[in-house]
Design a protein around this motif. Sequence first.
Motif, PDB file in Angstrom:
ATOM      1  N   VAL A  80     -42.424  48.677  20.451  1.00 32.05           N
ATOM      2  CA  VAL A  80     -43.266  48.005  19.457  1.00 32.05           C
ATOM      3  C   VAL A  80     -44.616  48.720  19.338  1.00 32.05           C
ATOM      4  O   VAL A  80     -45.355  48.834  20.326  1.00 32.05           O
ATOM      5  N   ALA A  81     -44.887  49.216  18.136  1.00 33.19           N
ATOM      6  CA  ALA A  81     -46.215  49.765  17.814  1.00 33.19           C
ATOM      7  C   ALA A  81     -46.694  50.754  18.866  1.00 33.19           C
ATOM      8  O   ALA A  81     -47.856  50.719  19.276  1.00 33.19           O
ATOM      9  N   GLU A  82     -45.797  51.646  19.266  1.00 31.93           N
ATOM     10  CA  GLU A  82     -46.210  52.698  20.201  1.00 31.93           C
ATOM     11  C   GLU A  82     -47.180  53.649  19.519  1.00 31.93           C
ATOM     12  O   GLU A  82     -48.201  54.028  20.082  1.00 31.93           O
ATOM     13  N   GLY A  83     -46.830  54.044  18.284  1.00 32.10           N
ATOM     14  CA  GLY A  83     -47.727  54.823  17.451  1.00 32.10           C
ATOM     15  C   GLY A  83     -48.137  54.011  16.235  1.00 32.10           C
ATOM     16  O   GLY A  83     -47.457  53.054  15.858  1.00 32.10           O
ATOM     17  N   PRO A  84     -49.241  54.358  15.589  1.00 27.98           N
ATOM     18  CA  PRO A  84     -49.704  53.587  14.425  1.00 27.98           C
ATOM     19  C   PRO A  84     -48.721  53.621  13.270  1.00 27.98           C
ATOM     20  O   PRO A  84     -48.687  52.699  12.447  1.00 27.98           O
ATOM     21  N   GLU A  85     -47.897  54.686  13.182  1.00 26.31           N
ATOM     22  CA  GLU A  85     -46.941  54.797  12.073  1.00 26.31           C
ATOM     23  C   GLU A  85     -45.970  53.624  12.024  1.00 26.31           C
ATOM     24  O   GLU A  85     -45.509  53.225  10.950  1.00 26.31           O
ATOM     25  N   ASP A  86     -45.648  53.082  13.189  1.00 30.07           N
ATOM     26  CA  ASP A  86     -44.686  51.977  13.259  1.00 30.07           C
ATOM     27  C   ASP A  86     -45.210  50.773  12.472  1.00 30.07           C
ATOM     28  O   ASP A  86     -44.492  50.184  11.645  1.00 30.07           O
ATOM     29  N   GLN A  87     -46.458  50.405  12.696  1.00 30.39           N
ATOM     30  CA  GLN A  87     -47.048  49.285  11.959  1.00 30.39           C
ATOM     31  C   GLN A  87     -47.228  49.629  10.476  1.00 30.39           C
ATOM     32  O   GLN A  87     -46.929  48.802   9.596  1.00 30.39           O
ATOM     33  N   ARG A 106     -41.847  40.437  11.913  1.00 29.42           N
ATOM     34  CA  ARG A 106     -40.523  40.800  11.391  1.00 29.42           C
ATOM     35  C   ARG A 106     -39.414  40.401  12.368  1.00 29.42           C
ATOM     36  O   ARG A 106     -38.408  39.796  11.980  1.00 29.42           O
ATOM     37  N   PHE A 107     -39.594  40.725  13.638  1.00 33.21           N
ATOM     38  CA  PHE A 107     -38.588  40.363  14.636  1.00 33.21           C
ATOM     39  C   PHE A 107     -38.508  38.845  14.813  1.00 33.21           C
ATOM     40  O   PHE A 107     -37.428  38.288  15.011  1.00 33.21           O
ATOM     41  N   HIS A 108     -39.659  38.194  14.716  1.00 40.49           N
ATOM     42  CA  HIS A 108     -39.671  36.741  14.890  1.00 40.49           C
ATOM     43  C   HIS A 108     -38.925  36.051  13.752  1.00 40.49           C
ATOM     44  O   HIS A 108     -38.138  35.125  13.982  1.00 40.49           O
ATOM     45  N   ARG A 109     -39.159  36.491  12.542  1.00 34.13           N
ATOM     46  CA  ARG A 109     -38.480  35.878  11.389  1.00 34.13           C
ATOM     47  C   ARG A 109     -36.978  36.120  11.423  1.00 34.13           C
ATOM     48  O   ARG A 109     -36.204  35.348  10.860  1.00 34.13           O
ATOM     49  N   ALA A 110     -36.573  37.185  12.089  1.00 35.09           N
ATOM     50  CA  ALA A 110     -35.131  37.473  12.229  1.00 35.09           C
ATOM     51  C   ALA A 110     -34.507  36.668  13.367  1.00 35.09           C
ATOM     52  O   ALA A 110     -33.296  36.768  13.605  1.00 35.09           O
ATOM     53  N   PHE A 124     -45.392  47.437   7.561  1.00 41.89           N
ATOM     54  CA  PHE A 124     -46.188  46.621   6.651  1.00 41.89           C
ATOM     55  C   PHE A 124     -46.026  47.081   5.195  1.00 41.89           C
ATOM     56  O   PHE A 124     -45.959  46.256   4.280  1.00 41.89           O
ATOM     57  N   SER A 125     -45.916  48.392   5.000  1.00 40.27           N
ATOM     58  CA  SER A 125     -45.788  48.909   3.626  1.00 40.27           C
ATOM     59  C   SER A 125     -44.448  48.532   2.997  1.00 40.27           C
ATOM     60  O   SER A 125     -44.368  48.284   1.795  1.00 40.27           O
ATOM     61  N   LEU A 126     -43.392  48.450   3.805  1.00 37.93           N
ATOM     62  CA  LEU A 126     -42.062  48.136   3.269  1.00 37.93           C
ATOM     63  C   LEU A 126     -41.756  46.648   3.227  1.00 37.93           C
ATOM     64  O   LEU A 126     -41.096  46.170   2.297  1.00 37.93           O
ATOM     65  N   TYR A 127     -42.223  45.922   4.228  1.00 39.81           N
ATOM     66  CA  TYR A 127     -41.786  44.534   4.364  1.00 39.81           C
ATOM     67  C   TYR A 127     -42.924  43.514   4.257  1.00 39.81           C
ATOM     68  O   TYR A 127     -42.671  42.314   4.338  1.00 39.81           O
ATOM     69  N   ASP A 128     -44.162  43.995   4.085  1.00 40.08           N
ATOM     70  CA  ASP A 128     -45.315  43.118   3.996  1.00 40.08           C
ATOM     71  C   ASP A 128     -45.394  42.182   5.207  1.00 40.08           C
ATOM     72  O   ASP A 128     -45.798  41.019   5.090  1.00 40.08           O
ATOM     73  N   PHE A 169     -33.234  47.953  20.712  1.00 43.46           N
ATOM     74  CA  PHE A 169     -33.617  48.535  19.424  1.00 43.46           C
ATOM     75  C   PHE A 169     -34.577  49.689  19.681  1.00 43.46           C
ATOM     76  O   PHE A 169     -35.337  49.664  20.650  1.00 43.46           O
ATOM     77  N   HIS A 170     -34.575  50.681  18.759  1.00 49.30           N
ATOM     78  CA  HIS A 170     -35.549  51.757  18.892  1.00 49.30           C
ATOM     79  C   HIS A 170     -36.942  51.246  18.537  1.00 49.30           C
ATOM     80  O   HIS A 170     -37.726  50.888  19.405  1.00 49.30           O
ATOM     81  N   ALA A 171     -37.276  51.191  17.268  1.00 55.77           N
ATOM     82  CA  ALA A 171     -38.576  50.701  16.808  1.00 55.77           C
ATOM     83  C   ALA A 171     -38.419  50.269  15.367  1.00 55.77           C
ATOM     84  O   ALA A 171     -37.506  50.710  14.651  1.00 55.77           O
ATOM     85  N   SER A 172     -39.315  49.430  14.913  1.00 52.90           N
ATOM     86  CA  SER A 172     -39.201  48.840  13.581  1.00 52.90           C
ATOM     87  C   SER A 172     -39.091  49.889  12.484  1.00 52.90           C
ATOM     88  O   SER A 172     -38.341  49.713  11.526  1.00 52.90           O
ATOM     89  N   PHE A 173     -39.806  51.011  12.598  1.00 59.26           N
ATOM     90  CA  PHE A 173     -39.812  51.980  11.505  1.00 59.26           C
ATOM     91  C   PHE A 173     -38.480  52.729  11.355  1.00 59.26           C
ATOM     92  O   PHE A 173     -38.285  53.452  10.381  1.00 59.26           O
ATOM     93  N   THR A 174     -37.556  52.542  12.301  1.00 62.75           N
ATOM     94  CA  THR A 174     -36.212  53.125  12.149  1.00 62.75           C
ATOM     95  C   THR A 174     -35.152  52.041  11.970  1.00 62.75           C
ATOM     96  O   THR A 174     -33.968  52.308  12.129  1.00 62.75           O
ATOM     97  N   LEU A 175     -35.571  50.832  11.616  1.00 64.79           N
ATOM     98  CA  LEU A 175     -34.641  49.705  11.488  1.00 64.79           C
ATOM     99  C   LEU A 175     -34.789  49.065  10.110  1.00 64.79           C
ATOM    100  O   LEU A 175     -35.857  48.561   9.763  1.00 64.79           O
ATOM    101  N   SER A 176     -33.703  49.080   9.344  1.00 61.63           N
ATOM    102  CA  SER A 176     -33.723  48.488   8.015  1.00 61.63           C
ATOM    103  C   SER A 176     -33.600  46.975   8.084  1.00 61.63           C
ATOM    104  O   SER A 176     -33.270  46.398   9.130  1.00 61.63           O
ATOM    105  N   LYS A 177     -33.831  46.325   6.961  1.00 58.21           N
ATOM    106  CA  LYS A 177     -33.656  44.883   6.855  1.00 58.21           C
ATOM    107  C   LYS A 177     -32.209  44.503   7.154  1.00 58.21           C
ATOM    108  O   LYS A 177     -31.936  43.505   7.835  1.00 58.21           O
ATOM    109  N   GLU A 178     -31.287  45.316   6.671  1.00 58.23           N
ATOM    110  CA  GLU A 178     -29.865  45.051   6.904  1.00 58.23           C
ATOM    111  C   GLU A 178     -29.529  45.125   8.392  1.00 58.23           C
ATOM    112  O   GLU A 178     -28.770  44.297   8.922  1.00 58.23           O
TER     113      GLU A 178
END
Length: 432
Positions: free
Chosen positions: A213-220, A234-238, A224-228, A185-194
């Motif tokens: 994972v969290a290479e830059g602060p934008e990723d977190q 997020r990866f663990h719950r998936a 967090f803003s989209l998925y709380d 995977f690239h990083a969470s901020f480029t990966l949708s829930k789907e």
Amino acid sequence: MQINGVSIFTNDGEFIERGYVRVENGEIVKVSAGDCKYDGENLYFEGRLLMPSLVNAHTHIYSTFSRGLRVSPFNPSSFTKLLEDLWWRLDRALTHEDLELSAYVAAIESLKGGVTTLFDHNSSPNAIEGSLEKIASSVNNVGLRYCGAYEVSDRDGLERRDRGIRENLDFSKANTSYKKGIFGFHASFTLSKETLSLASKEIAGRLPIHVHVAEGPEDQEHTFSLYDQRILERFHRAGLMIQNSLYAHCIHTTASERALIKDTKGYIVVNCQSNINNGVGFPEWKKFNDEGTNLLMGNDGYGFNLCHDARFMILCPHYVHRDPAASYSGDLTRSLLGSNYDLATSAFGVNLGTIREGSSADFIILNYRSPTEITAENFMDHFFFGICDNISVSDAFVAGERILAEGRPARIDEDVIYKEARRLFKAFEKRF
């Protein structure tokens, strides 16, 4: 085959000032001090040093053509902007032929730096199908071991996302002592829930992942803003966090997130030199160690000389904490000369990382003339302050095969490779 006249760092507590290593059927069958007559093939490396070859736990082979690439204008205001202006433009311009030559160059330069096993993370949105096999073939042709993953992301559209998922699944069927596939995977901020849901249905509990994972602060912040949720939650719950998964960077993570990595028997891969270059922060790897998380060392495709990254990893905490005792050469025994081998041993199904009977004959021969005595107790100081300062690998062996001979790759003509790479770069540069 027997290697004679060498000093030997066994990486399990012993240093042999002069001895020999005997290899049969790709495996070390005897290690001893002194000299011994052998009826088979004898190789003599008088006065040189033999030690296990290295493992790079996170790299980007596709970054090879970034060297000397002119990006104008280039004034990124954030890490995301840096990705958009450079790396995402670069990966879209790559062809299968570019990947093939990039992999040859990466393998040659890794080999000369003492690395014979690569864990790679590829992205080539306009050359997806078969990309991992193309890269693996080049790396294997030089003689190195290769574990690859394709960088699934939503950033190039759903059709390319789906093709990226299939590429990972197809390559994951590769499972030899030289070639292995996991899921990227690239990083969470480029990966949708789907996207996470689709991947989870395919691989959850079955295939390790390799993700930024969290290479830059934008990723977190984005996650967090989209998925709380924070990224690793997020990866663990998936259901995607399983044993032997690789989590690169983890700079902006919390202790509770990192506990998920520990609990699922995954690995954090630090890439200190790249992080500093990108201005994203510095991974507090000493804290990761103290928390009991398995720690690996990679270089994020920032060149292919892993010794440079070893020096950054040890020296930067001195600056960050203004404390010359914040870290020391012996810390490398838990990562570069420790967990990196544990990961590779598990992935490829062969014993790597020690010069002992029963280990695979993956080792390097170094030109290292020391002005002071080398012992088991001070070897890591010699490694860090001497060997890493200007590493000089004369020969390298994988499964007993000599793939670097007196500084030259034994299987391929490196002059032809570099000439062809320069030819391809001209066309690539126009597409970029």
